[in-house]
Scaffold this active site. Structure first.
Site, PDB file in Angstrom:
ATOM      1  N   ASN A 112       5.822  -5.911   9.452  1.00  0.00           N
ATOM      2  CA  ASN A 112       4.789  -5.348   8.557  1.00  0.00           C
ATOM      3  C   ASN A 112       4.356  -3.933   8.925  1.00  0.00           C
ATOM      4  OD1 ASN A 112       4.489  -7.566   6.734  1.00  0.00           O
ATOM      5  ND2 ASN A 112       3.383  -8.658   8.338  1.00  0.00           N
ATOM      6  N   GLN A 114       9.712 -10.499   2.183  1.00  0.00           N
ATOM      7  CA  GLN A 114       8.554  -9.677   2.518  1.00  0.00           C
ATOM      8  C   GLN A 114       8.992  -8.328   3.070  1.00  0.00           C
ATOM      9  OE1 GLN A 114       5.524 -12.040   4.231  1.00  0.00           O
ATOM     10  NE2 GLN A 114       4.051 -10.377   4.390  1.00  0.00           N
ATOM     11  N   ASP A 115       9.341  -8.254   4.366  1.00  0.00           N
ATOM     12  CA  ASP A 115       9.909  -7.004   4.870  1.00  0.00           C
ATOM     13  C   ASP A 115      11.150  -7.332   5.691  1.00  0.00           C
ATOM     14  OD1 ASP A 115       8.581  -8.017   7.110  1.00  0.00           O
ATOM     15  OD2 ASP A 115       7.778  -6.082   7.734  1.00  0.00           O
ATOM     16  N   PRO A 116      11.962  -6.323   6.033  1.00  0.00           N
ATOM     17  CA  PRO A 116      13.254  -6.599   6.676  1.00  0.00           C
ATOM     18  C   PRO A 116      13.095  -7.237   8.057  1.00  0.00           C
ATOM     19  CG  PRO A 116      13.192  -4.362   5.781  1.00  0.00           C
ATOM     20  CD  PRO A 116      11.794  -4.891   5.715  1.00  0.00           C
TER      21      PRO A 116
END
EC number: 3.2.2.27
Length: 229
Positions: free
Chosen positions: A134, A64-66
């Site tokens: 996010n 999804q995101d880091p």
């Protein structure tokens, strides 16, 4: 901008870097890196593309995101830098690897060994503010990474797409299942791993598919000792 990519991704993504949304994204990132603590380091944003060339990609593992903690993210989904304790989702990935393919669990969570064999560990959002998951959602990264998925889908050579969790599985709509192999299961997060991630055998199933297509299998075993590259 395309000089950032020194391999065969450069020509296929050249037009993308010139599109209005990406120009706006680049400006947003410039301001964010100047005023906030952003992960990963700006030189590691495209690690997934640097380490896994377009024509060499065999497997895509979508994140999804880091990671948003200090020293963790380096541009590969689920991977952390050497010396950083493996986060809970990666611990569960290691548990499934052990039960699936007899994986010996290392102390580190550095997954470059996979990336170099053609496992593209791609987050759908490539940057994040420190401590704020996010935080870079909807600034343009999704458009960019969707394009990467479309380009991989368009390739003649089949790939395996490993989609863990609902967020990743939304991307299945882009993928031609007549050509590529999609493995979908719950996310390895402690909140969902017991709902079907454990026992899903994604790693052996990936190699079975690659073997059936005459492609080199992935050596999932990581080295026990690593240094940052």
């Amino acid at each position: 901008m395309t000089t950032i990519l020194q391999n065969d991704w450069a020509p296929v993504l050249a037009d993308e870097f010139e599109k209005p949304y990406y120009v706006k994204l680049r400006q947003t990132l410039k301001e964010e890196y100047q005023t906030q603590t952003i992960y990963p380091d700006m030189f590691h944003i495209f690690t997934a593309l640097h380490l896994t060339e377009y024509q060499n990609a065999k497997v895509v593992i979508l994140g999804q995101d880091p990671y948003h903690g200090p020293g963790q993210a380096h541009g590969l989904s689920f991977s952390v830098k050497p010396g950083i304790k493996p986060p809970p989702s990666l611990v569960n990935i290691y548990k499934e690897l052990k039960s699936d393919v007899g994986f010996e669990i290392p102390q580190h969570g550095y997954l470059n060994h996979w990336a170099k064999q053609g496992v593209m560990m791609l987050n759908t959002v490539l940057t994040v503010r420190r401590g704020t998951p996010n935080s870079h959602k909807d600034i343009g990264w999704e458009t960019f990474t969707d394009r990467i998925i479309h380009l991989l889908n368009d390739r003649e050579t089949p790939l395996v797409f490993i989609l863990w969790g609902k967020h990743a599985q939304e991307k299945a709509a882009f993928i031609d299942r007549n050509k590529h192999f999609v493995i979908a299961s719950p996310h390895p997060s402690p909140f969902s791993a017991n709902r079907g991630f454990f026992g899903s055998r994604p790693f052996s199933r990936t190699n079975e598919f690659l073997r059936s297509r005459g492609l080199q299998e992935i050596d999932w075993q990581l080295p026990m000792q690593v240094e940052e590259e």
